[in-house]
Write a protein that holds these residues in place. Structure first.
Motif, PDB file in Angstrom:
ATOM      1  N   ILE A 231      13.403 -12.617   9.467  1.00 37.78           N
ATOM      2  CA  ILE A 231      12.778 -11.795   8.515  1.00 37.78           C
ATOM      3  C   ILE A 231      11.407 -11.400   9.376  1.00 37.78           C
ATOM      4  CG2 ILE A 231      11.370 -12.043   6.361  1.00 37.78           C
ATOM      5  CD1 ILE A 231      13.494 -13.726   5.320  1.00 37.78           C
ATOM      6  N   VAL A 232      10.876 -12.408   9.769  1.00 31.82           N
ATOM      7  CA  VAL A 232       9.268 -12.082  10.897  1.00 31.82           C
ATOM      8  C   VAL A 232       9.733 -11.010  11.823  1.00 31.82           C
ATOM      9  CG1 VAL A 232       7.798 -13.028  12.314  1.00 31.82           C
ATOM     10  CG2 VAL A 232       8.600 -14.446  10.175  1.00 31.82           C
ATOM     11  N   GLY A 233      10.815 -11.168  12.681  1.00 32.24           N
ATOM     12  CA  GLY A 233      11.158 -10.056  13.369  1.00 32.24           C
ATOM     13  C   GLY A 233      11.358  -8.755  12.992  1.00 32.24           C
ATOM     14  N   ALA A 234      11.979  -8.739  11.819  1.00 36.16           N
ATOM     15  CA  ALA A 234      12.396  -7.388  11.059  1.00 36.16           C
ATOM     16  C   ALA A 234      10.951  -6.691  10.477  1.00 36.16           C
ATOM     17  CB  ALA A 234      13.093  -7.519   9.828  1.00 36.16           C
ATOM     18  N   MET A 235      10.006  -7.673  10.144  1.00 35.04           N
ATOM     19  CA  MET A 235       8.674  -7.131   9.842  1.00 35.04           C
ATOM     20  C   MET A 235       8.066  -6.444  11.016  1.00 35.04           C
ATOM     21  SD  MET A 235       8.841  -7.360   6.354  1.00 35.04           S
ATOM     22  CE  MET A 235      10.553  -7.085   6.763  1.00 35.04           C
ATOM     23  N   ILE A 236       7.853  -7.262  11.936  1.00 34.58           N
ATOM     24  CA  ILE A 236       7.304  -6.892  13.304  1.00 34.58           C
ATOM     25  C   ILE A 236       7.890  -5.544  13.830  1.00 34.58           C
ATOM     26  CG2 ILE A 236       7.131  -7.346  15.812  1.00 34.58           C
ATOM     27  CD1 ILE A 236       6.852 -10.074  14.973  1.00 34.58           C
ATOM     28  N   ALA A 237       9.292  -5.237  13.565  1.00 32.43           N
ATOM     29  CA  ALA A 237       9.707  -4.175  13.988  1.00 32.43           C
ATOM     30  C   ALA A 237       9.405  -3.013  12.949  1.00 32.43           C
ATOM     31  CB  ALA A 237      11.331  -4.138  13.696  1.00 32.43           C
ATOM     32  N   VAL A 238       9.097  -3.199  11.723  1.00 30.27           N
ATOM     33  CA  VAL A 238       8.593  -2.006  10.891  1.00 30.27           C
ATOM     34  C   VAL A 238       7.210  -1.855  11.389  1.00 30.27           C
ATOM     35  CG1 VAL A 238       7.794  -1.801   8.520  1.00 30.27           C
ATOM     36  CG2 VAL A 238       9.927  -3.026   8.812  1.00 30.27           C
ATOM     37  N   GLY A 239       6.272  -2.576  11.663  1.00 32.08           N
ATOM     38  CA  GLY A 239       5.097  -2.280  12.383  1.00 32.08           C
ATOM     39  C   GLY A 239       5.086  -1.368  13.420  1.00 32.08           C
ATOM     40  N   PHE A 240       6.158  -1.642  14.241  1.00 33.44           N
ATOM     41  CA  PHE A 240       6.338  -1.193  15.430  1.00 33.44           C
ATOM     42  C   PHE A 240       6.679   0.493  15.263  1.00 33.44           C
ATOM     43  CE2 PHE A 240       7.034  -4.847  18.387  1.00 33.44           C
ATOM     44  CZ  PHE A 240       5.652  -5.237  18.511  1.00 33.44           C
ATOM     45  N   GLU A 241       7.572   0.505  14.341  1.00 34.46           N
ATOM     46  CA  GLU A 241       8.029   1.911  13.674  1.00 34.46           C
ATOM     47  C   GLU A 241       7.047   2.669  13.298  1.00 34.46           C
ATOM     48  OE1 GLU A 241      11.380   4.614  12.954  1.00 34.46           O
ATOM     49  OE2 GLU A 241      10.883   2.959  14.332  1.00 34.46           O
ATOM     50  N   TRP A 242       6.018   1.882  12.648  1.00 30.44           N
ATOM     51  CA  TRP A 242       4.764   2.752  12.147  1.00 30.44           C
ATOM     52  C   TRP A 242       4.129   3.303  13.418  1.00 30.44           C
ATOM     53  CZ3 TRP A 242      -0.637   2.232  12.327  1.00 30.44           C
ATOM     54  CH2 TRP A 242      -1.259   3.082  11.629  1.00 30.44           C
ATOM     55  N   ILE A 243       3.672   2.524  14.374  1.00 30.67           N
ATOM     56  CA  ILE A 243       3.108   2.768  15.526  1.00 30.67           C
ATOM     57  C   ILE A 243       3.548   3.884  15.958  1.00 30.67           C
ATOM     58  CG2 ILE A 243       2.409   1.968  17.725  1.00 30.67           C
ATOM     59  CD1 ILE A 243       2.022  -0.791  16.488  1.00 30.67           C
ATOM     60  N   LEU A 244       4.900   3.904  16.447  1.00 33.06           N
ATOM     61  CA  LEU A 244       5.650   4.813  17.071  1.00 33.06           C
ATOM     62  C   LEU A 244       5.867   6.242  16.394  1.00 33.06           C
ATOM     63  CD1 LEU A 244       8.550   2.774  18.435  1.00 33.06           C
ATOM     64  CD2 LEU A 244       6.713   3.598  19.819  1.00 33.06           C
ATOM     65  N   LYS A 245       6.137   6.287  15.102  1.00 33.35           N
ATOM     66  CA  LYS A 245       6.292   7.236  14.343  1.00 33.35           C
ATOM     67  C   LYS A 245       5.298   7.837  13.015  1.00 33.35           C
ATOM     68  CE  LYS A 245      11.203   7.086  15.863  1.00 33.35           C
ATOM     69  NZ  LYS A 245      12.573   6.891  15.052  1.00 33.35           N
ATOM     70  N   GLY A 246       4.389   6.735  12.662  1.00 30.91           N
ATOM     71  CA  GLY A 246       3.635   6.698  11.682  1.00 30.91           C
ATOM     72  C   GLY A 246       4.086   6.722  10.450  1.00 30.91           C
ATOM     73  N   LYS A 247       3.276   6.756   9.468  1.00 32.12           N
ATOM     74  CA  LYS A 247       3.884   6.815   7.965  1.00 32.12           C
ATOM     75  C   LYS A 247       5.135   7.613   7.815  1.00 32.12           C
ATOM     76  CE  LYS A 247      -0.785   4.972   6.491  1.00 32.12           C
ATOM     77  NZ  LYS A 247      -1.877   5.302   5.540  1.00 32.12           N
TER      78      LYS A 247
END
Length: 260
Positions: A231-247
């Motif tokens: 679950i923690v890893g998945a939330m980190i990935a969501v943050g990375f996706e936002w950094i890479l591609k924005g909202k």
């Protein structure tokens, strides 16, 4: 004139056939039971293969190697994405469902149903293995490797799941794992992660895959690692996706939820 009419009739029949073969609309409430069934069935298949590889490996005196054990779930996920990813999205993992929801690609009101279906499928798979083989091979449970502390196993699960969910978010069609990009990338990542990290933490990356065997064998002492870590890893990935591609944009969210 007659040939034109025949052409129009043929086109109409072809369109009807296409619509008849098309998967149920991803947002249509009337088809939710199909999507929940696909999650339960898909998770059953994943857990019965992932945990079953450890069980059969113990039964067969090591005839199933580590490479085989980590390749089996990756290949199964690949097959599931191909054959029914268009129906329910082939999440097969509560961490993935939560990631899609936090990323605003998946409605929160559908999250509980998906997670219940996933746990039902995973527990049914563990029950099947127990009925067939007993608790041989710890029922294929995910456990920290020899000499590996719980903390190190937790960090490894966080890292591995962050990579898995990044792969899923980057290749999925909105909130659905579907098509060759999703199937090959996700299945390939699962195999790769297992090849180098299975001796450390078991490379579970999926709370259901680990919880189900632990529940049926009656040992939940290390289960928390495989719930918290993914679950923690998945939330980190969501943050990375936002950094890479924005909202997510409104149009992107609409497409991600399966709107036509």
């Amino acid at each position: 004139m007659a040939s034109t009419q025949r052409g129009q009739t043929g086109s109409t029949q072809e369109l009807r056939m296409v619509h008849a073969l098309a998967p149920p609309d991803f947002l249509e409430p009337a088809h939710e039971w199909r999507r929940l069934f696909s999650e339960a069935w898909g998770t059953f298949l994943l857990v019965v293969v992932a945990a079953g590889a450890g069980v059969v490996g113990a039964l067969s005196d090591g005839a199933i190697t580590l490479s085989m054990k980590v390749a089996a779930p990756g290949m199964m996920v690949m097959a599931i994405i191909y054959f029914m990813g268009a129906v329910g999205g082939a999440h097969l993992n509560p961490a993935v469902t939560l990631a899609f929801a936090v990323h605003r690609n998946f409605p929160w009101n559908r999250v509980p149903g998906y997670i219940v279906a996933q746990f039902a499928g995973g527990i049914a798979a563990a029950c099947f293995l127990w009925a067939m083989f007993g608790t041989v091979g710890l029922l294929g449970a995910s456990t920290p490797g020899l000499g590996i502390s719980d903390f190190k196993a937790l960090i490894m699960e966080v890292l591995l799941t962050a990579g898995l969910v990044s792969t899923i978010l980057g290749t999925a069609s909105g909130a659905r794992n579907i098509g060759s990009n999703g199937a090959l990338a996700v299945g390939g990542y699962i195999v790769l992660a297992g090849l180098w990290a299975a001796p450390i933490s078991g490379a579970s990356m999926n709370p259901v895959r680990s919880f189900a065997p632990d529940l049926i064998r009656g040992d939940l002492s290390t289960t928390w690692i495989y719930i918290v870590g993914p679950i923690v890893g998945a939330m980190i990935a969501v943050g990375f996706e936002w950094i890479l591609k924005g909202k997510p944009t409104a149009a992107g969210t609409s497409a991600a939820e399966g709107s036509p």
